[in-house]
Write an enzyme that holds these catalytic residues in place. Structure first.
Site, PDB file in Angstrom:
ATOM      1  N   HIS A  76       2.225  -1.653   4.186  1.00 40.15           N
ATOM      2  CA  HIS A  76       3.428  -0.831   4.354  1.00 40.15           C
ATOM      3  C   HIS A  76       3.485  -0.380   5.455  1.00 40.15           C
ATOM      4  O   HIS A  76       4.177   0.572   5.887  1.00 40.15           O
ATOM      5  CB  HIS A  76       2.996   0.377   2.849  1.00 40.15           C
ATOM      6  CG  HIS A  76       3.348  -0.279   1.564  1.00 40.15           C
ATOM      7  ND1 HIS A  76       3.633   0.536   0.592  1.00 40.15           N
ATOM      8  CD2 HIS A  76       3.263  -1.401   1.255  1.00 40.15           C
ATOM      9  CE1 HIS A  76       3.712  -0.143  -0.633  1.00 40.15           C
ATOM     10  NE2 HIS A  76       3.697  -1.499  -0.202  1.00 40.15           N
ATOM     11  N   GLU A 134       8.243  -4.250  -8.684  1.00 38.03           N
ATOM     12  CA  GLU A 134       6.939  -3.883  -8.460  1.00 38.03           C
ATOM     13  C   GLU A 134       6.813  -2.433  -7.677  1.00 38.03           C
ATOM     14  O   GLU A 134       6.016  -1.731  -7.929  1.00 38.03           O
ATOM     15  CB  GLU A 134       6.238  -4.902  -7.800  1.00 38.03           C
ATOM     16  CG  GLU A 134       4.743  -4.733  -8.034  1.00 38.03           C
ATOM     17  CD  GLU A 134       3.847  -3.913  -7.108  1.00 38.03           C
ATOM     18  OE1 GLU A 134       2.725  -3.383  -7.223  1.00 38.03           O
ATOM     19  OE2 GLU A 134       4.597  -3.598  -6.198  1.00 38.03           O
TER      20      GLU A 134
HETATM   21 ZN   LIG Z   1       2.445  -5.513  -3.466  1.00 37.79          ZN
END
Ligand SMILES: [Zn+2]
Length: 350
Positions: free
Chosen positions: A326, A225
């Site tokens: 992130h 992904e």
């Molecule tokens: Zn994700």
């Protein structure tokens, strides 16, 4: 409203176990095996496709409008791009993140023999005692200026090579996964392992309560992904709906939080299907599940991958709120529980 209960402590333990298995995009075999074992124990039929994603099928009460559910187990990471003259490593990123978000992070280089060599990701000018504070803080954090300092006696390229390290070796970021006594889970890679855990928690709650999905359901745990093509394959062609479970983006200007299930109305790929959104909101309201509608500004999901690959699907996106995505992320057991419950409500909905 269905009668079931999500075992939040068990779901959290499953999540912590998964977070502690390194799985950057391209090196996901062990994480996929971990999830497969848990799904097998629930009695699902599981298989792997050629690119290594996990596909589980739960025969529903009907085959008329098959549904799919997905979350991704691959995460951010890095690879050795170059062994430098001074024995340190230059990296290439796996997935998209800012270099400053991994500055000072512990990492592990996995060699061809499977051995791991510990190190730390640092700017090439790290010490204020050597370079002065101004130069250290003004150095741009980019691929050129960041390096891995290995915890091994090496100051030369040849010495690093003799440790078994080579260009192309995966470099894992230490997730530093932890459950606080206030119910927060702080860790790297909650995107999207938190959602994989929510799917596990939902399926387990259903199986314990003797609930069966209304429609045959394909569960895809995708493994590419973060680089964009995760769910481009793996969803059976006769599925008409896809519920993507991926993190809700928490931060300035956002509606999402860590204690609710986010329902995404639009991301960088455009709006999600309005019927799915309306149904998810109604299910959340009827079951008293905390939810937040939101728009995610810099965000793509496996829903986009499935549609771009030609899928004729109504696609919706839900997931637990994740702060500082992130980077060193955080969510809360409240958001995990809300998401698992909304997955159950969706699967048993008419
Ligand atoms: Zn994700």
């Amino acid at each position: 409203m269905a009668n079931y209960s999500v075992d939040v402590p068990d779901m959290t333990q499953f999540l912590l176990g998964l977070l502690n298995i390194y799985s950057p995009t391209g090196d996901t075999e062990r994480a996929i095996a971990y999830v497969r074992k848990a799904f097998d124990a629930l009695g699902l039929e599981t298989t792997l496709n050629a690119k290594g994603a996990l596909i589980a099928t739960w025969k529903g009460q009907s085959n008329e409008q098959p549904r799919a559910l997905t979350a991704h187990v691959d995460t951010l990471g890095a690879m050795v791009k170059e062994i430098k003259e001074n024995g340190r490593l230059r990296l290439t990123q796996v997935g998209g993140y800012a270099w400053n978000s991994v500055e000072g992070e512990r990492c592990f280089v996995r060699t061809a023999t499977g051995a791991t060599v510990p190190g730390t990701i640092l700017p090439t000018k790290a010490s204020v005692h050597i370079h002065g504070g101004k130069e250290v803080s003004e150095l741009e954090r980019n691929a050129e200026n960041m390096e891995v300092r290995l915890d091994a006696r090496t100051t030369k390229m040849e010495e690093t090579r003799s440790l078994g390290i080579e260009v192309g070796d995966f470099v894992y970021l230490d997730p530093r996964a932890e459950l606080t006594d206030t119910g927060f889970v702080r860790s790297r890679h909650l995107d999207d392992k938190a959602s994989v855990a929510c799917i596990y928690g939902a399926l387990k709650a259903m199986s314990e309560a003797g609930l069966v999905p209304t429609q045959r359901t394909t569960v895809l745990i995708s493994n590419f992904e973060e680089v964009g093509h995760g769910a481009s394959t793996g969803i059976s062609a006769d599925c008409v709906e896809l519920l993507v479970v991926d993190m809700a983006a928490v931060g300035k200007g956002q509606n999402s939080d860590e204690f609710s299930c986010g329902i995404c109305v639009k991301d960088s790929g455009g709006p999600y299907h309005i019927d799915m959104r309306r149904q998810l909101v109604e299910l959340a309201q009827n079951a008293d599940i905390p939810y937040k509608l939101d728009v995610y500004p810099f965000y793509g999901s496996d829903g986009g991958a499935a549609l771009q690959a030609g899928g004729d699907l109504r696609v919706g996106l839900i997931g637990p709120g994740v702060d500082a995505s992130h980077a060193y992320e955080r969510t809360h057991q409240g958001g995990l529980s809300a998401t698992a419950r909304l997955i159950v409500e969706y699967l048993v909905a008419p």
